[in-house]
Design an enzyme around this catalytic site. Structure first.
Site, PDB file in Angstrom:
ATOM      1  CG  PHE A 137      32.578  49.555  43.481  1.00 55.19           C
ATOM      2  CD1 PHE A 137      31.222  49.741  43.271  1.00 55.19           C
ATOM      3  CD2 PHE A 137      33.077  48.255  43.468  1.00 55.19           C
ATOM      4  CE1 PHE A 137      30.376  48.659  43.041  1.00 55.19           C
ATOM      5  CE2 PHE A 137      32.235  47.171  43.243  1.00 55.19           C
ATOM      6  CZ  PHE A 137      30.884  47.376  43.031  1.00 55.19           C
ATOM      7  CE  LYS A 138      29.647  47.127  39.072  1.00 50.76           C
ATOM      8  NZ  LYS A 138      28.724  48.075  39.707  1.00 50.76           N
ATOM      9  CG  ASP A 139      36.976  52.747  37.254  1.00 53.08           C
ATOM     10  OD1 ASP A 139      36.753  52.164  36.179  1.00 53.08           O
ATOM     11  OD2 ASP A 139      36.596  53.915  37.491  1.00 53.08           O
TER      12      ASP A 139
END
Ligand SMILES: *Cc1c(COP(=O)(O)O)cnc(C)c1O
Length: 455
Positions: free
Chosen positions: A107-109
């Site tokens: 999810f960090k993208d």
């Protein structure tokens, strides 16, 4: 929009200042001076349009909605699902939101991709350069490298602990050959890497000469960009929508609070932890936050004991009383523990809840998911789902699926499940050439290397 520090001893800054500084100079975290209300109907907007609408109040004075939309369209077109963050039904009124369709499968993208464009735009306008330094236990570094590689105004140095990140995580960082990226494998632990980064920021001559900037989840721009998928989900389901969030640093779940404060129909925000459960214990104990040693688990991105973003929630729960926050943080520094007053605890309890899953429950939930047509999940998502399916809440409950299973082979193996293949974009990851430098856990050595890399 202006930003103030949770510790109250730093001047207010604009969006650009908060983006470039990361941490406030008094050691606090930036929060908006006032909470804006979103006076827009988000129905019918796609992900990029939602992003521009949600972020515009926070970037006011620095970037307008049209500029945000142009950036968002570009970066989210690179996600490998047409819905960007698709919702998958897991039961009656129970959903998962897949946040792992970006370039590094976590999810960090979702936020980091946008952050790259924000840095580039703001730095070009100011005619400045920035050297981003960050420590990673895997996902943050990979997302940062993917987002910042090849940019004109940014150099990036990522420190990871030698032999302590998964081969997929390492290769996602070390196979990137852009000249503005340098990967350092430190002979030490993740904590050693984090201490080195803190020491570089504290070394003022070095920090000023290199113009250091940070990308860990204390950066306000990351939090704001993560509020977008909460808004996207809350607009698609019949609210109020509750969220269950696999949590380490409290960054992701605080983004849910940001979306709620904007006025979106959001109910409870439930933190899901593994056995590193400082936050679950806080909520169960009636408000005692006490650090214990970190244990290695199958969900390593949540193997964290000090949830740095929790400070933002404490600030709000104390009626934005920075002196109260300073007091709690001083107590924590001294004794690794504090207890909040009943009023503040009640205020946190109006929005947040918590649950925990141990290793056996995580593995059992991975097997359950595979047996129930959900495929092989990643272990962080399994922790979330385990907590979500034990909740007694009316209305839709969305568990955030924070990573792709292929990133965490040890968990699939523990559950006796066949690891799904890497997506096509990464199929040749293990054939690509790697480039990284192994360095001793020593500040002078690391600083000299970074100076040399970006001369
Ligand atoms: C970073 C990460 C988390 C924890 O997120 P926080 O914002 O630190 O709470 C959970 N799952 C995965 C896969 C991650 O990479």
């Amino acid at each position: 929009m202006r930003y103030v520090s949770t510790r109250g001893d730093a001047p207010a800054v604009g969006f650009e200042g908060a983006l470039l500084a990361g941490l406030a100079p008094d050691g606090g975290l930036y929060v908006p001076e006032t909470w804006p209300a979103l006076d827009r109907d988000l129905h019918g907007l796609d992900y990029a349009e939602t992003a521009a609408a949600v972020l515009a109040p926070f970037t006011a004075g620095a970037l307008d909605e049209a500029a945000l939309l142009a950036m968002a369209k570009e970066v989210y077109a690179g996600f490998d699902h047409p819905a960007t963050t698709p919702l998958v039904q897991v039961g009656p009124d129970r959903w998962m939101m897949e946040l792992f369709h970006g370039p590094t499968l976590a999810f960090k993208d979702c936020a980091m991709q946008l952050l790259g464009r924000l840095f580039e735009t703001v730095l070009a306008r100011r005619g400045e350069r920035l050297t981003i330094v960050g420590a990673t236990s895997g996902d943050t570094g990979a997302a940062a490298v993917a987002a910042l590689a090849g940019l004109e105004s940014v150099d990036v140095a990522i420190l990871h602990p030698l032999d302590r990140v998964s081969p997929v995580q390492r290769r996602q960082m070390t196979t990137v050959t852009a000249p503005n990226v340098t990967n350092i494998a430190v002979q030490g632990t993740f904590d050693d890497c984090q201490d080195l980064v803190k020491a570089m920021f504290a070394d003022r001559p070095f920090a000023d000469a290199m113009r250091l900037g940070g990308i860990n989840s204390i950066n306000w721009a990351r939090i704001a960009a993560q509020a977008v998928y909460y808004a996207f989900a809350a607009t698609r389901l019949q609210g109020p929508v509750h969220f269950v969030v696999p949590t380490g640093n409290f960054g992701n779940v605080f983004a849910g609070y940001v979306a709620k404060r904007l006025g979106l129909p959001i109910g409870r925000l439930v933190v899901a932890t593994n056995v590193n459960d400082i936050l679950a214990r806080f909520f169960q104990s009636g408000g005692t936050y006490a650090a214990e040693g970190v244990q290695a688990t199958l969900s390593p991105s949540m193997d964290i004991q000090v949830a740095s973003n929790f400070e933002r929630a404490l600030f709000e729960a104390h009626g934005r009383d920075a002196a109260a926050v300073r007091g709690l943080m001083a107590r924590f520094k001294q004794s690794r523990s504090f207890t909040v007053e009943a009023d503040a605890f009640a205020e946190l309890g109006r929005h947040f809840g918590a649950g925990r899953a141990d290793e056996a429950a995580t593995v059992a939930r991975l097997r359950w998911a595979a047996a129930n047509g959900l495929g092989v999940l990643d272990p962080h998502t399994a922790v979330g789902l385990e907590v979500a399916l034990g909740l007694d809440l009316d209305g839709p409950v969305v568990t955030l699926a924070t990573a792709h299973a292929a990133k965490f082979p040890a968990a699939a193996e523990a559950a006796n499940l066949a690891l799904p293949p890497l997506p096509a974009s990464m199929a040749d990851l293990f054939e690509r050439e790697e480039r990284f430098t192994v360095l001793a856990n020593d500040l002078d050595t690391v600083e000299a290397h970074i100076r040399g890399a970006f001369r």
